[in-house]
Design an enzyme around this catalytic site. Structure first.
Site, PDB file in Angstrom:
ATOM      1  N   THR A   1       1.841 -16.762  32.824  1.00 17.21           N
ATOM      2  CA  THR A   1       2.444 -16.920  31.488  1.00 17.21           C
ATOM      3  C   THR A   1       3.550 -17.973  31.485  1.00 17.21           C
ATOM      4  OG1 THR A   1       3.759 -14.976  32.058  1.00 17.21           O
ATOM      5  CG2 THR A   1       1.917 -14.650  30.566  1.00 17.21           C
TER       6      THR A   1
ATOM      7  N   LYS B   1       7.290  -2.144  38.663  1.00 16.03           N
ATOM      8  CA  LYS B   1       6.531  -3.216  39.321  1.00 16.03           C
ATOM      9  C   LYS B   1       7.376  -3.823  40.438  1.00 16.03           C
ATOM     10  CE  LYS B   1       5.745  -7.471  37.437  1.00 16.03           C
ATOM     11  NZ  LYS B   1       6.021  -8.452  38.501  1.00 16.03           N
TER      12      LYS B   1
ATOM     13  N   ASP C   1       2.776  -6.099  42.696  1.00 20.54           N
ATOM     14  CA  ASP C   1       2.410  -7.402  42.107  1.00 20.54           C
ATOM     15  C   ASP C   1       2.496  -8.481  43.178  1.00 20.54           C
ATOM     16  OD1 ASP C   1       1.779  -9.378  40.294  1.00 20.54           O
ATOM     17  OD2 ASP C   1       3.761  -9.416  39.351  1.00 20.54           O
ATOM     18  N   LEU C   2       1.499  -8.512  44.053  1.00 15.81           N
ATOM     19  CA  LEU C   2       1.520  -9.487  45.157  1.00 15.81           C
ATOM     20  C   LEU C   2       0.672 -10.715  44.849  1.00 15.81           C
ATOM     21  CD1 LEU C   2       1.443  -7.174  48.294  1.00 15.81           C
ATOM     22  CD2 LEU C   2       3.400  -8.094  47.044  1.00 15.81           C
ATOM     23  N   LYS C   3      -0.065 -10.689  43.750  1.00 19.51           N
ATOM     24  CA  LYS C   3      -0.867 -11.844  43.325  1.00 19.51           C
ATOM     25  C   LYS C   3      -1.621 -12.432  44.514  1.00 19.51           C
ATOM     26  CE  LYS C   3       1.896 -13.019  39.279  1.00 19.51           C
ATOM     27  NZ  LYS C   3       3.078 -12.169  39.480  1.00 19.51           N
TER      28      LYS C   3
ATOM     29  N   ARG D   1       9.128 -10.910  25.158  1.00 22.36           N
ATOM     30  CA  ARG D   1      10.516 -11.110  24.789  1.00 22.36           C
ATOM     31  C   ARG D   1      10.779 -10.420  23.454  1.00 22.36           C
ATOM     32  NH1 ARG D   1      10.708 -11.836  29.238  1.00 22.36           N
ATOM     33  NH2 ARG D   1      11.407 -13.621  30.458  1.00 22.36           N
TER      34      ARG D   1
ATOM     35  N   GLY E   1      10.719  -7.765  32.418  1.00 21.10           N
ATOM     36  CA  GLY E   1      11.686  -7.828  33.505  1.00 21.10           C
ATOM     37  C   GLY E   1      13.086  -8.043  32.988  1.00 21.10           C
ATOM     38  N   ARG E   2      13.468  -9.314  32.895  1.00 20.70           N
ATOM     39  CA  ARG E   2      14.857  -9.637  32.570  1.00 20.70           C
ATOM     40  C   ARG E   2      15.399  -9.037  31.277  1.00 20.70           C
ATOM     41  NH1 ARG E   2      13.561 -15.753  34.122  1.00 20.70           N
ATOM     42  NH2 ARG E   2      11.548 -14.897  33.475  1.00 20.70           N
TER      43      ARG E   2
ATOM     44  N   ASP F   1      12.515  -7.104  39.493  1.00 22.85           N
ATOM     45  CA  ASP F   1      12.802  -8.407  40.106  1.00 22.85           C
ATOM     46  C   ASP F   1      14.274  -8.445  40.515  1.00 22.85           C
ATOM     47  OD1 ASP F   1      10.173  -9.254  39.841  1.00 22.85           O
ATOM     48  OD2 ASP F   1      10.515 -10.063  37.843  1.00 22.85           O
TER      49      ASP F   1
ATOM     50  N   ASP G   1      -6.400 -15.501  48.753  1.00 23.09           N
ATOM     51  CA  ASP G   1      -6.682 -15.917  50.129  1.00 23.09           C
ATOM     52  C   ASP G   1      -8.186 -15.778  50.344  1.00 23.09           C
ATOM     53  OD1 ASP G   1      -6.385 -16.462  52.959  1.00 23.09           O
ATOM     54  OD2 ASP G   1      -4.340 -15.705  52.803  1.00 23.09           O
TER      55      ASP G   1
ATOM     56  N   GLN H   1       9.602 -18.425  30.946  1.00 21.68           N
ATOM     57  CA  GLN H   1       8.314 -18.065  30.363  1.00 21.68           C
ATOM     58  C   GLN H   1       7.958 -19.037  29.238  1.00 21.68           C
ATOM     59  OE1 GLN H   1       6.376 -16.089  31.707  1.00 21.68           O
ATOM     60  NE2 GLN H   1       7.310 -14.199  32.439  1.00 21.68           N
TER      61      GLN H   1
HETATM   62  O1  C5P Z   1      11.709 -11.289  33.479  1.00 21.43           O
HETATM   63  P1  C5P Z   1      10.330 -11.376  32.884  1.00 21.43           P
HETATM   64  O2  C5P Z   1      10.122 -10.386  31.743  1.00 21.43           O
HETATM   65  O3  C5P Z   1       9.936 -12.791  32.521  1.00 21.43           O
HETATM   66  O4  C5P Z   1       9.360 -10.900  34.085  1.00 21.43           O
HETATM   67  C1  C5P Z   1       7.949 -10.967  33.977  1.00 21.43           C
HETATM   68  C2  C5P Z   1       7.345 -10.411  35.227  1.00 21.43           C
HETATM   69  O5  C5P Z   1       5.921 -10.492  35.116  1.00 21.43           O
HETATM   70  C3  C5P Z   1       7.722 -11.142  36.510  1.00 21.43           C
HETATM   71  O6  C5P Z   1       7.861 -10.139  37.512  1.00 21.43           O
HETATM   72  C4  C5P Z   1       6.528 -12.027  36.823  1.00 21.43           C
HETATM   73  O7  C5P Z   1       6.326 -12.173  38.214  1.00 21.43           O
HETATM   74  C5  C5P Z   1       5.380 -11.223  36.203  1.00 21.43           C
HETATM   75  N1  C5P Z   1       4.218 -12.025  35.781  1.00 21.43           N
HETATM   76  C6  C5P Z   1       4.292 -13.048  34.856  1.00 21.43           C
HETATM   77  N2  C5P Z   1       3.162 -13.772  34.516  1.00 21.43           N
HETATM   78  C7  C5P Z   1       1.986 -13.471  35.060  1.00 21.43           C
HETATM   79  C8  C5P Z   1       1.904 -12.420  35.976  1.00 21.43           C
HETATM   80  C9  C5P Z   1       3.054 -11.706  36.311  1.00 21.43           C
HETATM   81  O8  C5P Z   1       5.366 -13.296  34.315  1.00 21.43           O
HETATM   82  N3  C5P Z   1       0.885 -14.115  34.692  1.00 21.43           N
END
Ligand code: C5P
Length: 238
Positions: free
Chosen positions: A121, A35, A62-64, A182, A211-212, A13, A67, A191
């Site tokens: 989430t 991702k 991850d385009l979710k 986390r 991610g973060r 991200d 449509d 989150q």
């Molecule tokens: O930074 P963090 O660990 O919160 O990133 C979580 C990643 O997972 C993000 O890229 C977010 O788009 C993705 N994600 C999510 N919840 C979902 C599906 C994907 O947090 N249900």
């Protein structure tokens, strides 16, 4: 599947190609998948997907997708041609959309694992109620998961809270991908339904998405290694 590193997905991200490739070069060998999500794909497009794959890395797009079936079928076709390993779509797009995606994927050699996103989430129970869903979040996740399974989907994205229910209901064949991870002491950010890496693995996660907590760390490779160690501890027999 027994190597915890191969089950760690890092969410790239970041805003642009330079930041993405710097992260890939720092983290290659420390994580299983990279991702690429909405921010990066919107900025850099399919060429970056090819570049990351060209570095020998496994890729999760991850385009979710959400449509009409014909449009999603076309997007799945394009993703199959790009050679990605995982691709997300929203379970709430409905059975015809999910079935069209599965059908299209079957037309390709080595198609991506299609993952249906159940409830994001980031949604709390109050957020779920505010979009008009009655009852507990877990019930909604179960409904969406059953819909996806019935349409031929064999991978789900959910939070760790629903993991025991999903694992019990769909058995070992269903791939369960869990974001909202986390490490102990890390900031939750936006989150809402979070767990530590060890908790998620113990509860039956196939893969975790982080991610973060990795990318914003002073030493991302070390942060990834620490998470892998927590995952390994979660896999150890009790
Ligand atoms: O930074 P963090 O660990 O919160 O990133 C979580 C990643 O997972 C993000 O890229 C977010 O788009 C993705 N994600 C999510 N919840 C979902 C599906 C994907 O947090 N249900």
């Amino acid at each position: 599947m027994n190597d915890p590193r191969s089950r760690l997905i890092v969410a790239l991200d970041v805003p642009d190609r330079a930041a993405a490739l710097a992260a890939v070069d720092r983290l290659a060998g420390h994580v299983g998948y990279f991702k690429i999500g909405l921010e990066l794909f919107t900025a850099e497009g399919p060429r970056l997907v090819e570049e990351v794959r060209g570095r020998g890395q496994r890729l999760f797009l991850d385009l979710k997708l959400h449509d009409i079936p014909n449009t999603v079928r076309g997007a799945v076709r394009s993703a199959c041609r790009l050679g990605v390993d995982m691709l997300t779509l929203h379970a709430s797009g409905g059975a015809p959309m999910l079935a069209a995606a599965c059908e299209e994927a079957r037309n390709h050699d080595s198609p991506p694992l299609l993952l249906a996103v159940t409830a994001l989430t980031s949604l709390s129970a109050a957020d779920v109620a505010s979009v008009g869903v009655g009852g507990p979040v877990e019930g909604w996740v179960e409904t969406l998961a059953a819909l996806a399974h019935g349409a031929g989907i064999r991978g789900l994205v959910a939070s760790s809270r629903e993991l025991p229910m999903l694992r019990a209901r769909f058995g070992p064949e269903m791939r369960l991908v869990i974001p909202g991870i986390r490490p102990a002491g890390a900031a939750a950010g936006d989150q809402a339904r979070t767990a530590t890496p060890g908790e998620a693995i113990r509860a039956g996660a196939s893969f975790i998405v982080v991610g973060r907590p990795i990318l914003k760390s002073a030493d991302p490779a070390q942060a990834a290694d620490d998470i892998v160690a927590e995952m390994a501890a979660g896999m150890a027999p009790e």
